[in-house]
Structures are given as C-alpha cells and as structure tokens.
Design a protein around this motif. Structure first.
Motif, short mmCIF file in Angstrom:
data_model
loop_
_atom_site.label_atom_id
_atom_site.label_comp_id
_atom_site.label_asym_id
_atom_site.label_seq_id
_atom_site.Cartn_x
_atom_site.Cartn_y
_atom_site.Cartn_z
N ALA A 199 35.83 41.21 34.99
CA ALA A 199 35.18 40.76 36.22
C ALA A 199 33.88 41.53 36.45
O ALA A 199 32.86 40.94 36.84
N ILE A 200 33.89 42.84 36.22
CA ILE A 200 32.69 43.64 36.44
C ILE A 200 31.61 43.30 35.43
O ILE A 200 30.41 43.28 35.76
N MET A 201 31.99 43.01 34.19
CA MET A 201 31.01 42.57 33.20
C MET A 201 30.29 41.32 33.69
O MET A 201 29.06 41.20 33.61
N LYS A 202 31.04 40.37 34.25
CA LYS A 202 30.44 39.14 34.78
C LYS A 202 29.54 39.45 35.96
O LYS A 202 28.42 38.91 36.07
N LEU A 203 29.99 40.32 36.86
CA LEU A 203 29.17 40.68 38.02
C LEU A 203 27.85 41.31 37.60
O LEU A 203 26.85 41.25 38.34
N ASN A 204 27.83 41.91 36.42
CA ASN A 204 26.63 42.59 35.94
C ASN A 204 25.89 41.82 34.85
O ASN A 204 25.10 42.39 34.09
N GLY A 205 26.16 40.51 34.76
CA GLY A 205 25.29 39.65 33.97
C GLY A 205 25.77 39.23 32.61
O GLY A 205 25.07 38.46 31.93
N LEU A 206 26.93 39.68 32.15
CA LEU A 206 27.43 39.24 30.85
C LEU A 206 28.82 38.65 31.05
O LEU A 206 29.81 39.38 31.15
N ASP A 207 28.90 37.35 31.12
CA ASP A 207 30.16 36.66 31.39
C ASP A 207 30.91 36.46 30.07
O ASP A 207 30.57 35.59 29.27
N ILE A 208 31.94 37.28 29.86
CA ILE A 208 32.74 37.16 28.64
C ILE A 208 34.09 36.52 28.92
O ILE A 208 35.02 36.61 28.12
N GLY A 209 34.18 35.85 30.07
CA GLY A 209 35.38 35.09 30.38
C GLY A 209 36.49 35.93 30.98
O GLY A 209 36.31 37.11 31.30
N SER A 210 37.63 35.30 31.10
CA SER A 210 38.81 35.93 31.69
C SER A 210 39.72 36.49 30.61
O SER A 210 39.57 36.15 29.43
N PRO A 211 40.68 37.32 30.98
CA PRO A 211 41.68 37.76 30.01
C PRO A 211 42.56 36.60 29.59
O PRO A 211 42.57 35.53 30.21
N ARG A 212 43.31 36.79 28.54
CA ARG A 212 44.28 35.79 28.09
C ARG A 212 45.65 36.14 28.66
O ARG A 212 46.02 37.32 28.70
N LEU A 213 46.36 35.13 29.09
CA LEU A 213 47.72 35.36 29.58
C LEU A 213 48.55 36.09 28.53
O LEU A 213 48.37 35.84 27.33
N PRO A 214 49.42 37.02 28.96
CA PRO A 214 49.96 37.19 30.31
C PRO A 214 49.10 38.01 31.27
O PRO A 214 49.51 38.26 32.40
N ILE A 215 47.92 38.49 30.84
CA ILE A 215 47.04 39.19 31.77
C ILE A 215 46.34 38.15 32.64
O ILE A 215 45.67 37.25 32.11
N LYS A 216 46.48 38.25 33.93
CA LYS A 216 45.86 37.29 34.84
C LYS A 216 44.50 37.80 35.30
O LYS A 216 44.34 38.99 35.57
N PRO A 217 43.53 36.90 35.41
CA PRO A 217 42.23 37.32 35.93
C PRO A 217 42.32 37.64 37.42
O PRO A 217 43.25 37.21 38.11
N LEU A 218 41.37 38.40 37.91
CA LEU A 218 41.32 38.66 39.34
C LEU A 218 41.00 37.37 40.09
O LEU A 218 40.15 36.58 39.65
N ASP A 219 41.67 37.15 41.22
CA ASP A 219 41.34 35.97 42.02
C ASP A 219 40.06 36.24 42.81
O ASP A 219 39.52 37.35 42.81
N ASP A 220 39.57 35.22 43.49
CA ASP A 220 38.29 35.33 44.18
C ASP A 220 38.29 36.45 45.22
O ASP A 220 37.30 37.17 45.39
N ALA A 221 39.40 36.59 45.93
CA ALA A 221 39.49 37.62 46.96
C ALA A 221 39.40 39.02 46.36
O ALA A 221 38.71 39.90 46.91
N LYS A 222 40.07 39.22 45.23
CA LYS A 222 40.04 40.53 44.59
C LYS A 222 38.68 40.81 43.98
O LYS A 222 38.22 41.96 43.98
N VAL A 223 38.02 39.77 43.46
CA VAL A 223 36.67 39.97 42.93
C VAL A 223 35.72 40.37 44.05
O VAL A 223 34.89 41.27 43.90
N ALA A 224 35.86 39.72 45.21
CA ALA A 224 35.01 40.06 46.36
C ALA A 224 35.27 41.49 46.82
O ALA A 224 34.33 42.24 47.15
N GLU A 225 36.53 41.89 46.85
CA GLU A 225 36.88 43.26 47.24
C GLU A 225 36.32 44.26 46.24
O GLU A 225 35.78 45.31 46.62
N LEU A 226 36.45 43.94 44.97
CA LEU A 226 35.92 44.82 43.91
C LEU A 226 34.41 44.94 44.03
O LEU A 226 33.85 46.04 43.95
#
Length: 308
Positions: free
Chosen positions: A267-294
């Motif tokens: 998520a932080i990589m994306k916030l800083n300009g390099l979008d390398i996507g989400s993790p693969r399950l079973p690791i879940k990506p941060l939801d929008d609320a958690k990204v905003a909090e982060l």
C-alpha cells in the motif's frame, strides 16, 4: 566463485501482481530504476517480502529471469531465494538461478515439517547448493517462521565443511549476539547481513555492516543516510534516523506480523508512486479505511519529506 562481504543495503523485493492476481513482470524494470533512484543497488528476490510461498515454481523462475534481465549491468548484486517446502523444487530453482546468472542463492528451510535438527537441515541445504555448484550459497535463518530455533552460529559450524559454496547467512532474527558470533567464526569468514532492518544501527555498532530488508524499497535514502552518518562518526544523526525508522515501522503496523507487513508495504509503495498491486491470498490487501488511516499516520510523521 566470487563474493565480497555485504556492505550497506540489499532490498528484499516485493512481487508485483496485476489486479487479476497474475504476476506483473513488466513493472520490474521500473522497480529497478526506482531502487537505483533511492540509492539501492543490491536485491534479494523471491524471499519473504516476495511472497515466495504463494508462488508457483514457474512464476518464481519467471520473476528471477526478469530481475536478471532488467538488473544486470545496473544492480551490483542479485540474490535469488530458492527455498521451497520440498527438496526437488528447491534444487530446480537453484539450478535455474545459476543458469540465468544470479550472483548468489539463498535458502530458507522448509517450515511445514519444521525441525531443529541441525544435521538434517545442513544436509538439505547441501543438496540444494550442490544443484548450483558455482554460485555462492547463503543460508536464510528465520527461526520465527521456520521454527528452526537453534543458534545460527551452530548451524554454520555444522555446515562449514559440508557446503563448499557457503558464504554466510541472512540472519532474520532479533538476536544480534548470535549474529555477531556467527560473523566472527573462522576469523570472520562468513557474511552475515541482518534481516531485521529496523535493527540496522545496532547491527552496525556490533560490526555487521550489511542488511537485507523489505523496507529498503521505500527507505533507501533515509537508511543510507544512517549508514553514512554512522560511518563518519556522526552518531547523533545516525540515532535520529534510527528513531525515525522505528517511528515508521510503528506507524505502518508492519511489526505486527507477515500479513500486515506485506499488505502495508504494498500500500505504501502505491501511495509513493509505484503501484505493484496487492498481495496474493491468503494475505489480504488493506481496505480503503485502513489505507486512509495509514496515509494519515505517514503524513503526520512527514514521511514523504523524510524519505527524500
């Protein structure tokens, strides 16, 4: 076989994924350029940060090939982590890494059939190393995950005569005492970069100048400033950078386990300009609320300015 001891930062790279969950090889060239722009010239591919256990053998080969293709001539060292849950796949990946020109291979021991029997794990690693007989071999010591809870020093003592290509170990463990003992074996023969990147200043003070870490894809400039300050004797500046590193880890929630760590860093990589996507399950990506909090926590610590 050539190997110089690690000095400075090696980025444990994250694996890029498309939205459909397939690996995104095309962005690796941009990833290489990003690392170079923040002062990182060495990488550790398909390790914990790279979600190796969630990848197929074929995917891991493709990722390794692309890092070699994009990084050779730009990066100074490309290490491929080849450990799996079984010996044949690990041997296949080791042979493949040597064939494509990796600078080194590393092996994390199988964690499903966990054991603290040093002899069996040395034999396992020796069999993998034999499949890449011309490539430097680095053991990957990560007792919190593999439950191989012996001292790294004892493993290296047992392995020293059984693995001709052994050059040392990545020590992802909070035990700097053991790491220091390991690095001083046989007159300082072994390379022992630390894997707990938030302990870097303490490790340097104990004579361990190398580090392999997930955070270096983001904090390359900041942690290189810490290294330079320490090496020049400016301990106060080095300490300030170390305290800021710890503030970052606390803000990101990355010290709560592998799942939140990988999800947060992507998520932080994306916030800083390099979008390398989400993790693969079973690791879940941060939801929008958690990204905003982060994002808010990072803004509060002036993260974007600090990492420049």
């Amino acid at each position: 076989m050539k190997w110089s001891k690690t000095n400075g930062l090696i980025a444990a790279t994250l694996t890029p994924f498309h939205q459909d969950g397939s690996i995104n090889l095309d962005i690796i060239g941009r990833y290489v350029d990003h690392l170079l722009s923040i002062g990182i010239t060495q990488v550790f591919v398909n390790g914990t940060a790279g979600e190796h256990a969630s990848l197929t053998v074929e995917e891991r080969e493709a990722i390794a090939e692309r890092w070699i293709k994009e990084g050779k001539g730009k990066l100074t060292r490309i290490i491929i982590q080849v450990g799996t849950l079984n010996l044949p796949d690990s041997q296949r990946l080791a042979a493949h890494a040597e064939a494509i020109g990796a600078d080194g291979i590393s092996v994390i021991t199988p964690c499903y059939y966990a054991t603290s029997d040093i002899s069996s794990l040395v034999d396992y690693c020796a069999a993998v190393a034999h499949s890449a007989p011309k490539t430097p071999f680095m053991y990957y010591h990560f007792p919190a995950i593999t439950h191989a809870t012996f001292r790294l020093t004892d493993w290296l003592l047992a392995a020293e005569k059984k693995i001709p290509t052994l050059i040392g170990a990545k020590c992802t463990c909070l035990d700097l005492y053991d790491a220091c003992d390991a690095a001083n074996l046989f007159g300082g023969r072994f390379d022992v970069p630390v894997g707990a990147d938030f302990q870097q200043l303490g490790a340097m003070a104990m004579g361990l100048p190398g580090a392999i870490g997930i955070s270096f894809s983001l904090l390359g400039k900041a942690q290189n400033r810490m290294v330079q300050a320490y090496n020049s004797g400016d301990i106060a500046t080095a300490q300030r950078e170390q305290f800021k590193v710890q503030e970052f880890w606390n803000a990101s929630g990355s010290n709560a386990g592998l799942h939140p760590m990988i999800a947060s860093f992507k998520a932080i990589m994306k916030l800083n300009g390099l979008d390398i996507g989400s993790p693969r399950l079973p690791i879940k990506p941060l939801d929008d609320a958690k990204v905003a909090e982060l994002s808010a926590k990072l803004k509060a610590m002036d993260f974007s300015k600090w990492i420049q």
